[in-house]
Design an enzyme around this catalytic site. Sequence first.
Site, PDB file in Angstrom:
ATOM      1  CB  SER A 132      -0.886  -0.010   1.253  1.00 48.78           C
ATOM      2  OG  SER A 132      -1.473   1.251   1.485  1.00 48.78           O
ATOM      3  CE1 TYR A 164      -4.175  -1.536   6.080  1.00 48.94           C
ATOM      4  CE2 TYR A 164      -3.322   0.548   5.253  1.00 48.94           C
ATOM      5  CZ  TYR A 164      -3.834  -0.715   5.023  1.00 48.94           C
ATOM      6  OH  TYR A 164      -3.989  -1.160   3.726  1.00 48.94           O
TER       7      TYR A 164
END
Length: 328
Positions: A134, A158
């Site tokens: 990501s 995250y």
Amino acid sequence: MEGVGVNGFWRDRPVLVTGATGLVGAWLTRRLKEAGAEVVCLVRDWVPQSELVRGGTIERVSVVRGDVRERDLVERAIGEYEVDTVIHLAAQTIVGIANRNPVSTFESNIQGTWSVLEACRRSPGVRSIVVASSDKAYGDQQKLPYGEDTPLEGRHPYDVSKSCADLIAQAYAKSYSLPVAVTRCGNFYGGGDLNWNRIVPGTIRSIIRGERPVIRSDGQFVRDYFYVEDGAAAYMLLAEQLYARPELRGVAFNFSNEIQVTVLDLVKRILCAMHSTLEPDVRNEASNEIRHQYLSAARARTLLGWAPLFSLDQGLERTTAWYRGYLA
């Protein structure tokens, strides 16, 4: 779908997709089936409202039930279905959930990645692996746009989970010559995203209901929004090129439309596309989120010949049409 199965590469090819009930996984699985692939989906939770189930794609694939952290299960699926391509998407993807439940996020995103890669290492028939990282793996950087050589410096739960998974994939390529490459994409959006606290589906649902769309931040956070069908096509392109190009092993690729969009501007685009006069409800409550991110996709354009299929406005048009049908 644009460009599916043009050269016959995917016809009858056995492919394992983890995270198939997620946003990208559902569209990727559909695209692989349309290209003729024999798809095996690793599914943990039964999600009847997911696009994979609603669209009927799940009826055309083989389903292995279990958790991505179970290496023996992944290895069994690869062996019994004679898988030669693995696209690993399974992850806990919501920043707010990661903040509240960091350990479960670390287990899914980090342990899940090493489990898949170790199963692949022990399965000599696997010839191509794509791991979804990501843009959040980069953390909060001063230099923009982010290139693939930008350090991976996640600081919040995250972001850290994606930094770690990304580095683990690179380690397997470097230490074991595993045929794995990494994708780093911006914020995915598109039909089938049922995480209503995300800005695109939440905004569209609010507008359809005649309610003001809620912006949790101050509206000025800059993000890189990437349409889900573009993501599916990018994963397939990279997986295909890994077969013939060993120099791509361990290489990371940003995929992006390379535009900077604030949350407020995105919401206004959706309001305009849906011919709504509602005003956004800006709450300024967001925490542990990166303020300004966007990616350079120069490497993907140069090394892979990649280009997005959809502009932001085209993607939003297709997305709003999907939700109108879903919420009708």
